[in-house]
Design a protein around this motif. Structure first.
Motif, PDB file in Angstrom:
ATOM      1  N   LEU A 176       0.839  -1.207   0.000  1.00 11.29           N
ATOM      2  CA  LEU A 176       0.000   0.000   0.000  1.00 11.29           C
ATOM      3  C   LEU A 176       0.868   1.250   0.000  1.00 11.29           C
ATOM      4  CD1 LEU A 176      -2.795   1.345   0.239  1.00 11.29           C
ATOM      5  CD2 LEU A 176      -2.610   1.093   2.728  1.00 11.29           C
ATOM      6  N   ARG A 177       1.924   1.238   0.798  1.00 13.65           N
ATOM      7  CA  ARG A 177       2.855   2.383   0.807  1.00 13.65           C
ATOM      8  C   ARG A 177       3.498   2.579  -0.558  1.00 13.65           C
ATOM      9  NH1 ARG A 177       8.042   0.684   3.457  1.00 13.65           N
ATOM     10  NH2 ARG A 177       7.944  -0.524   1.509  1.00 13.65           N
ATOM     11  N   ASP A 178       3.923   1.488  -1.184  1.00 16.41           N
ATOM     12  CA  ASP A 178       4.591   1.590  -2.479  1.00 16.41           C
ATOM     13  C   ASP A 178       3.648   2.098  -3.568  1.00 16.41           C
ATOM     14  OD1 ASP A 178       6.839   0.613  -1.247  1.00 16.41           O
ATOM     15  OD2 ASP A 178       6.571  -1.457  -1.956  1.00 16.41           O
TER      16      ASP A 178
ATOM     17  N   THR B 134       0.986   4.049  -3.098  1.00 13.98           N
ATOM     18  CA  THR B 134       0.483   5.398  -2.834  1.00 13.98           C
ATOM     19  C   THR B 134       1.575   6.413  -2.510  1.00 13.98           C
ATOM     20  OG1 THR B 134       0.203   4.935  -0.471  1.00 13.98           O
ATOM     21  CG2 THR B 134      -1.675   4.460  -1.920  1.00 13.98           C
ATOM     22  N   SER B 135       2.765   5.912  -2.155  1.00  9.18           N
ATOM     23  CA  SER B 135       3.864   6.779  -1.688  1.00  9.18           C
ATOM     24  C   SER B 135       3.464   7.540  -0.425  1.00  9.18           C
ATOM     25  CB  SER B 135       4.292   7.763  -2.780  1.00  9.18           C
ATOM     26  OG  SER B 135       4.790   7.060  -3.904  1.00  9.18           O
ATOM     27  N   ILE B 136       2.613   6.925   0.391  1.00 11.89           N
ATOM     28  CA  ILE B 136       2.156   7.509   1.648  1.00 11.89           C
ATOM     29  C   ILE B 136       2.407   6.504   2.771  1.00 11.89           C
ATOM     30  CG2 ILE B 136       0.214   8.549   2.889  1.00 11.89           C
ATOM     31  CD1 ILE B 136      -1.116   9.091   0.214  1.00 11.89           C
ATOM     32  N   SER B 137       2.832   6.991   3.927  1.00 11.59           N
ATOM     33  CA  SER B 137       3.140   6.114   5.051  1.00 11.59           C
ATOM     34  C   SER B 137       1.890   5.403   5.570  1.00 11.59           C
ATOM     35  CB  SER B 137       3.768   6.912   6.192  1.00 11.59           C
ATOM     36  OG  SER B 137       5.018   7.430   5.807  1.00 11.59           O
ATOM     37  N   CYS B 138       2.091   4.177   6.054  1.00 17.23           N
ATOM     38  CA  CYS B 138       0.997   3.358   6.583  1.00 17.23           C
ATOM     39  C   CYS B 138       1.411   2.798   7.937  1.00 17.23           C
ATOM     40  CB  CYS B 138       0.669   2.211   5.639  1.00 17.23           C
ATOM     41  SG  CYS B 138       0.369   2.726   3.935  1.00 17.23           S
TER      42      CYS B 138
ATOM     43  N   ALA C 119       5.072   1.252   7.837  1.00 18.77           N
ATOM     44  CA  ALA C 119       5.633   1.200   6.486  1.00 18.77           C
ATOM     45  C   ALA C 119       5.817   2.654   6.065  1.00 18.77           C
ATOM     46  CB  ALA C 119       4.702   0.457   5.537  1.00 18.77           C
ATOM     47  N   GLN C 120       7.005   3.166   6.244  1.00 20.76           N
ATOM     48  CA  GLN C 120       7.253   4.587   6.050  1.00 20.76           C
ATOM     49  C   GLN C 120       7.597   4.924   4.615  1.00 20.76           C
ATOM     50  OE1 GLN C 120      10.350   6.177   8.490  1.00 20.76           O
ATOM     51  NE2 GLN C 120      10.108   8.271   7.742  1.00 20.76           N
ATOM     52  N   ALA C 121       6.926   5.938   4.100  1.00 12.99           N
ATOM     53  CA  ALA C 121       7.227   6.425   2.759  1.00 12.99           C
ATOM     54  C   ALA C 121       8.535   7.196   2.772  1.00 12.99           C
ATOM     55  CB  ALA C 121       6.090   7.303   2.249  1.00 12.99           C
ATOM     56  N   SER C 122       9.200   7.243   1.631  1.00 13.48           N
ATOM     57  CA  SER C 122      10.525   7.870   1.560  1.00 13.48           C
ATOM     58  C   SER C 122      10.469   9.361   1.253  1.00 13.48           C
ATOM     59  CB  SER C 122      11.373   7.160   0.496  1.00 13.48           C
ATOM     60  OG  SER C 122      10.732   7.235  -0.775  1.00 13.48           O
ATOM     61  N   GLN C 123       9.290   9.881   0.928  1.00 13.92           N
ATOM     62  CA  GLN C 123       9.180  11.285   0.562  1.00 13.92           C
ATOM     63  C   GLN C 123       9.516  12.202   1.751  1.00 13.92           C
ATOM     64  OE1 GLN C 123       7.336   9.002  -0.585  1.00 13.92           O
ATOM     65  NE2 GLN C 123       7.238   9.286  -2.788  1.00 13.92           N
TER      66      GLN C 123
END
Length: 252
Positions: free
Chosen positions: A96-98, A100-104, A120-124
């Motif tokens: 889901l993170r990958d 959406t590029s949003i942390s979950c 699941a932390q996004a890298s942005q």
């Protein structure tokens, strides 16, 4: 000096030793048993035993006689269930993170708090980062309110009747009546949402095969992203789909 003992806390060490004395052959122990094993006087164990009693790790069964308390069982099961749940949910949240590029995040309820057990932390640069082990009052977060929806009206009233909800500023619910109304509204729409500190979170329940909510997941991003209605709806729909997928394989 032995560095391994430099930071030893004697009272904590003795408390843990007391708990370790219980086993299948020794289900009930006395203060004398504790004293003999610790090689101290019975009076020296008094404050330790009282602390373990107050926290629920010991239960008094007779004068100066004890058995393991309910916290030992509940914490043990919570750990085992939580670990299994993390193993199951992690691949779905990473996906889901990958996408959406949003942390979950994944959380379970512990009393009046939601406890974060996976991220699941996004890298942005503008991603939301909630550390593992974080505790938030349930009524102040999207995942927390999802977890409260499982409670009956009687259970909810009992838990919050002595809580001062207005310690937390609006838009968080300021009264038990407001909290119940919000929980009902969010239950009907199938998800919860919460905005704080320039970030917005959307949360959905994880249910077992009996339909009981056992955890919650969220997708949490900066307002620069989540304030866009189209992106909000896309994130919400993907979150709900992910929650449903995890629920189909969730532990009992």
């Amino acid at each position: 000096m032995n560095k391994s003992t430099d930071y030893l806390v004697p009272a904590l060490s003795r408390g843990l030793h007391i708990l370790e004395l219980f086993d299948a052959q020794h289900r009930i122990l006395t203060t004398q048993d504790f004293a003999e094993q610790l090689k101290v006087s019975p009076s020296s164990t008094y404050r330790i035993v009282q602390t373990l009693l107050d926290l629920g790790y010991l239960k008094k069964v007779a004068r100066n006689a004890y058995e393991l308390g309910p916290q030992i069982v509940s914490r043990g099961f919570a750990y085992l269930a939580g670990k299994e749940l993390i193993d199951i949910a992690a691949p779905y949240l990473n996906k889901l993170r990958d996408e959406t590029s949003i942390s979950c995040h994944l959380a379970v309820r512990d009393g009046l708090d939601s406890l974060y057990i996976y991220r699941a932390q996004a890298s942005q640069r503008l991603s939301v980062n909630i550390p593992l082990g974080t505790r938030l009052p349930c009524h102040t977060s999207a995942m927390g309110r999802v977890l409260l929806q499982q409670l009956s009206d009687i259970e909810l009233s009992a838990m919050y009747q002595t809580q001062q909800l207005d310690m937390y500023p609006s838009p968080h619910p300021q009264t038990l009546s407001e909290l119940k109304h919000l929980l009902q509204e969010e239950w009907q729409q199938g998800y919860s949402s919460n905005r704080s500190d320039n970030a917005t979170a959307i949360a959905a329940p994880i249910k077992n095969y009996l339909g009981k909510t056992i955890a919650a997941i969220n997708i949490s991003g900066a307002d620069q992203v989540m304030n866009n209605p189209e992106k909000f709806d896309i994130a919400k729909n993907q979150l709900l789909k992910t929650a449903q997928s995890i629920s189909q394989v969730a532990p009992a």
